[in-house]
Scaffold this motif. Sequence first.
Motif, PDB file in Angstrom:
ATOM      1  N   GLY A   1       0.706  -1.124  -0.192  1.00  0.00           N
ATOM      2  CA  GLY A   1       0.027  -0.093  -0.006  1.00  0.00           C
ATOM      3  C   GLY A   1       0.923   1.145  -0.039  1.00  0.00           C
ATOM      4  O   GLY A   1       0.225   2.494  -0.053  1.00  0.00           O
ATOM      5  N   HIS A   2       2.183   1.136   0.119  1.00  0.00           N
ATOM      6  CA  HIS A   2       3.148   2.251   0.068  1.00  0.00           C
ATOM      7  C   HIS A   2       3.242   2.906  -1.360  1.00  0.00           C
ATOM      8  O   HIS A   2       3.408   2.050  -2.304  1.00  0.00           O
ATOM      9  N   PHE A   3       3.334   3.981  -1.513  1.00  0.00           N
ATOM     10  CA  PHE A   3       3.691   4.762  -2.822  1.00  0.00           C
ATOM     11  C   PHE A   3       5.147   4.718  -3.003  1.00  0.00           C
ATOM     12  O   PHE A   3       5.993   4.992  -1.964  1.00  0.00           O
ATOM     13  N   CYS A   4       5.613   4.597  -4.127  1.00  0.00           N
ATOM     14  CA  CYS A   4       7.038   4.530  -4.681  1.00  0.00           C
ATOM     15  C   CYS A   4       6.867   5.516  -6.042  1.00  0.00           C
ATOM     16  O   CYS A   4       6.063   5.710  -6.595  1.00  0.00           O
ATOM     17  N   ARG A   5       8.133   6.065  -5.875  1.00  0.00           N
ATOM     18  CA  ARG A   5       8.592   7.072  -7.165  1.00  0.00           C
ATOM     19  C   ARG A   5       9.626   6.771  -7.757  1.00  0.00           C
ATOM     20  O   ARG A   5      10.773   6.729  -7.022  1.00  0.00           O
ATOM     21  N   GLU A   6       9.804   6.604  -9.110  1.00  0.00           N
ATOM     22  CA  GLU A   6      11.127   6.354  -9.726  1.00  0.00           C
ATOM     23  C   GLU A   6      11.185   7.833 -10.317  1.00  0.00           C
ATOM     24  O   GLU A   6      10.506   8.593 -10.408  1.00  0.00           O
ATOM     25  N   TYR A   7      12.654   8.111  -9.961  1.00  0.00           N
ATOM     26  CA  TYR A   7      13.325   9.673 -10.339  1.00  0.00           C
ATOM     27  C   TYR A   7      14.548   9.809 -10.939  1.00  0.00           C
ATOM     28  O   TYR A   7      15.231   8.812 -10.643  1.00  0.00           O
ATOM     29  N   ARG A   8      14.849  10.739 -11.666  1.00  0.00           N
ATOM     30  CA  ARG A   8      16.154  10.682 -12.228  1.00  0.00           C
ATOM     31  C   ARG A   8      16.814  11.866 -11.355  1.00  0.00           C
ATOM     32  O   ARG A   8      16.369  13.206 -11.147  1.00  0.00           O
ATOM     33  N   GLU A   9      18.101  11.500 -11.033  1.00  0.00           N
ATOM     34  CA  GLU A   9      18.925  12.459 -10.149  1.00  0.00           C
ATOM     35  C   GLU A   9      20.101  12.746 -11.049  1.00  0.00           C
ATOM     36  O   GLU A   9      20.931  11.956 -11.492  1.00  0.00           O
ATOM     37  N   THR A  10      20.426  14.276 -11.245  1.00  0.00           N
ATOM     38  CA  THR A  10      21.589  14.597 -12.093  1.00  0.00           C
ATOM     39  C   THR A  10      22.300  15.722 -11.106  1.00  0.00           C
ATOM     40  O   THR A  10      22.003  16.137 -10.210  1.00  0.00           O
ATOM     41  N   LEU A  11      23.773  15.527 -10.973  1.00  0.00           N
ATOM     42  CA  LEU A  11      24.601  16.030 -10.490  1.00  0.00           C
ATOM     43  C   LEU A  11      25.850  16.712 -11.222  1.00  0.00           C
ATOM     44  O   LEU A  11      26.308  15.890 -11.976  1.00  0.00           O
ATOM     45  N   VAL A  12      26.038  17.956 -11.197  1.00  0.00           N
ATOM     46  CA  VAL A  12      27.524  18.447 -11.635  1.00  0.00           C
ATOM     47  C   VAL A  12      28.563  19.026 -10.489  1.00  0.00           C
ATOM     48  O   VAL A  12      27.747  19.914  -9.963  1.00  0.00           O
ATOM     49  N   ALA A  13      29.316  18.259 -10.449  1.00  0.00           N
ATOM     50  CA  ALA A  13      30.353  18.628  -9.561  1.00  0.00           C
ATOM     51  C   ALA A  13      31.842  18.529 -10.061  1.00  0.00           C
ATOM     52  O   ALA A  13      32.108  17.412 -10.520  1.00  0.00           O
ATOM     53  N   GLU A  14      32.594  19.477  -9.739  1.00  0.00           N
ATOM     54  CA  GLU A  14      33.816  19.480  -9.995  1.00  0.00           C
ATOM     55  C   GLU A  14      34.183  19.040 -11.541  1.00  0.00           C
ATOM     56  O   GLU A  14      34.775  18.384 -12.169  1.00  0.00           O
ATOM     57  N   ASN A  15      32.946  20.033 -12.462  1.00  0.00           N
ATOM     58  CA  ASN A  15      32.848  19.883 -13.954  1.00  0.00           C
ATOM     59  C   ASN A  15      32.762  18.602 -14.281  1.00  0.00           C
ATOM     60  O   ASN A  15      33.133  18.374 -15.576  1.00  0.00           O
ATOM     61  N   LYS A  16      32.234  17.579 -13.447  1.00  0.00           N
ATOM     62  CA  LYS A  16      31.791  16.266 -14.025  1.00  0.00           C
ATOM     63  C   LYS A  16      30.397  16.064 -13.875  1.00  0.00           C
ATOM     64  O   LYS A  16      29.930  16.528 -12.740  1.00  0.00           O
ATOM     65  N   LEU A  17      29.672  15.335 -14.688  1.00  0.00           N
ATOM     66  CA  LEU A  17      28.367  15.071 -14.714  1.00  0.00           C
ATOM     67  C   LEU A  17      28.063  13.621 -14.289  1.00  0.00           C
ATOM     68  O   LEU A  17      28.511  12.810 -15.232  1.00  0.00           O
ATOM     69  N   SER A  18      26.974  13.581 -13.458  1.00  0.00           N
ATOM     70  CA  SER A  18      26.860  12.164 -13.253  1.00  0.00           C
ATOM     71  C   SER A  18      25.132  12.206 -13.009  1.00  0.00           C
ATOM     72  O   SER A  18      24.615  13.141 -12.624  1.00  0.00           O
ATOM     73  N   SER A  19      24.540  11.077 -13.298  1.00  0.00           N
ATOM     74  CA  SER A  19      23.100  11.000 -13.378  1.00  0.00           C
ATOM     75  C   SER A  19      22.814   9.574 -13.177  1.00  0.00           C
ATOM     76  O   SER A  19      23.448   8.653 -13.595  1.00  0.00           O
ATOM     77  N   ARG A  20      21.582   9.346 -12.607  1.00  0.00           N
ATOM     78  CA  ARG A  20      21.229   7.989 -12.265  1.00  0.00           C
ATOM     79  C   ARG A  20      19.500   8.123 -12.178  1.00  0.00           C
ATOM     80  O   ARG A  20      19.202   9.070 -11.656  1.00  0.00           O
ATOM     81  N   ILE A  21      19.040   6.727 -12.180  1.00  0.00           N
ATOM     82  CA  ILE A  21      17.448   6.579 -11.911  1.00  0.00           C
ATOM     83  C   ILE A  21      17.437   5.930 -10.628  1.00  0.00           C
ATOM     84  O   ILE A  21      18.009   4.782 -10.552  1.00  0.00           O
ATOM     85  N   MET A  22      16.854   6.350  -9.837  1.00  0.00           N
ATOM     86  CA  MET A  22      16.397   5.670  -8.713  1.00  0.00           C
ATOM     87  C   MET A  22      14.934   5.391  -7.952  1.00  0.00           C
ATOM     88  O   MET A  22      14.161   6.123  -9.000  1.00  0.00           O
ATOM     89  N   THR A  23      14.628   4.677  -7.363  1.00  0.00           N
ATOM     90  CA  THR A  23      13.348   4.553  -6.641  1.00  0.00           C
ATOM     91  C   THR A  23      13.323   4.706  -5.350  1.00  0.00           C
ATOM     92  O   THR A  23      14.156   4.182  -4.494  1.00  0.00           O
ATOM     93  N   ALA A  24      12.389   5.381  -4.878  1.00  0.00           N
ATOM     94  CA  ALA A  24      11.942   5.731  -3.352  1.00  0.00           C
ATOM     95  C   ALA A  24      10.872   5.345  -3.036  1.00  0.00           C
ATOM     96  O   ALA A  24       9.910   5.693  -3.877  1.00  0.00           O
ATOM     97  N   CYS A  25      10.393   4.864  -1.989  1.00  0.00           N
ATOM     98  CA  CYS A  25       9.085   4.654  -1.346  1.00  0.00           C
ATOM     99  C   CYS A  25       8.777   5.408  -0.177  1.00  0.00           C
ATOM    100  O   CYS A  25       9.644   5.725   0.511  1.00  0.00           O
ATOM    101  N   ARG A  26       7.381   5.826   0.019  1.00  0.00           N
ATOM    102  CA  ARG A  26       7.176   6.513   1.114  1.00  0.00           C
ATOM    103  C   ARG A  26       6.892   5.919   2.343  1.00  0.00           C
ATOM    104  O   ARG A  26       6.222   4.738   2.424  1.00  0.00           O
ATOM    105  N   SER A  27       7.656   6.147   3.321  1.00  0.00           N
ATOM    106  CA  SER A  27       7.487   5.258   4.416  1.00  0.00           C
ATOM    107  C   SER A  27       6.206   5.859   5.513  1.00  0.00           C
ATOM    108  O   SER A  27       5.573   6.754   5.067  1.00  0.00           O
ATOM    109  N   ASP A  28       5.756   4.880   6.478  1.00  0.00           N
ATOM    110  CA  ASP A  28       4.842   5.384   7.343  1.00  0.00           C
ATOM    111  C   ASP A  28       4.903   6.591   7.925  1.00  0.00           C
ATOM    112  O   ASP A  28       3.906   7.343   8.124  1.00  0.00           O
ATOM    113  N   ASP A  29       6.125   7.056   7.970  1.00  0.00           N
ATOM    114  CA  ASP A  29       6.147   8.533   8.950  1.00  0.00           C
ATOM    115  C   ASP A  29       6.482   9.618   7.606  1.00  0.00           C
ATOM    116  O   ASP A  29       6.614  10.490   8.011  1.00  0.00           O
TER     117      ASP A  29
END
Length: 124
Positions: A90-118
Amino acid sequence: MIDSLGPRLLTSLHTILLLGFAAALVPRQGSASQHDAFEHLRAADRNLAAATIQGVLEHQPSGELVLWRNEVSSVTGSVMPLRTFKIKTGHFCREYRETLVAENKLSSRIMTACRSDDGNWITV
């Protein structure tokens, strides 16, 4: 005409274009690019990214890109929810894309997170 936009707007436009281009090149589900800037984040950048992810997953519709920037370290990132779904518990989950630019380097990933009871989103 572009010169009349001002440096702050031009930086924002540049970041949006860069992050959008990078998103098209990203491998799927938890895979990171060759230089994984996510592993080398300072605590302040990690905390800012985590707070942004929590807010985006809780409040933003899928497909809406949210940018963040640490003015001290100049690290920038983005979060975009891709889809929302409900699991058997019954928990909701979301797939999301996270992108980061640090020290002139680009990284990106697709992750999944689920909403906890709290109410917190937990990356799974």
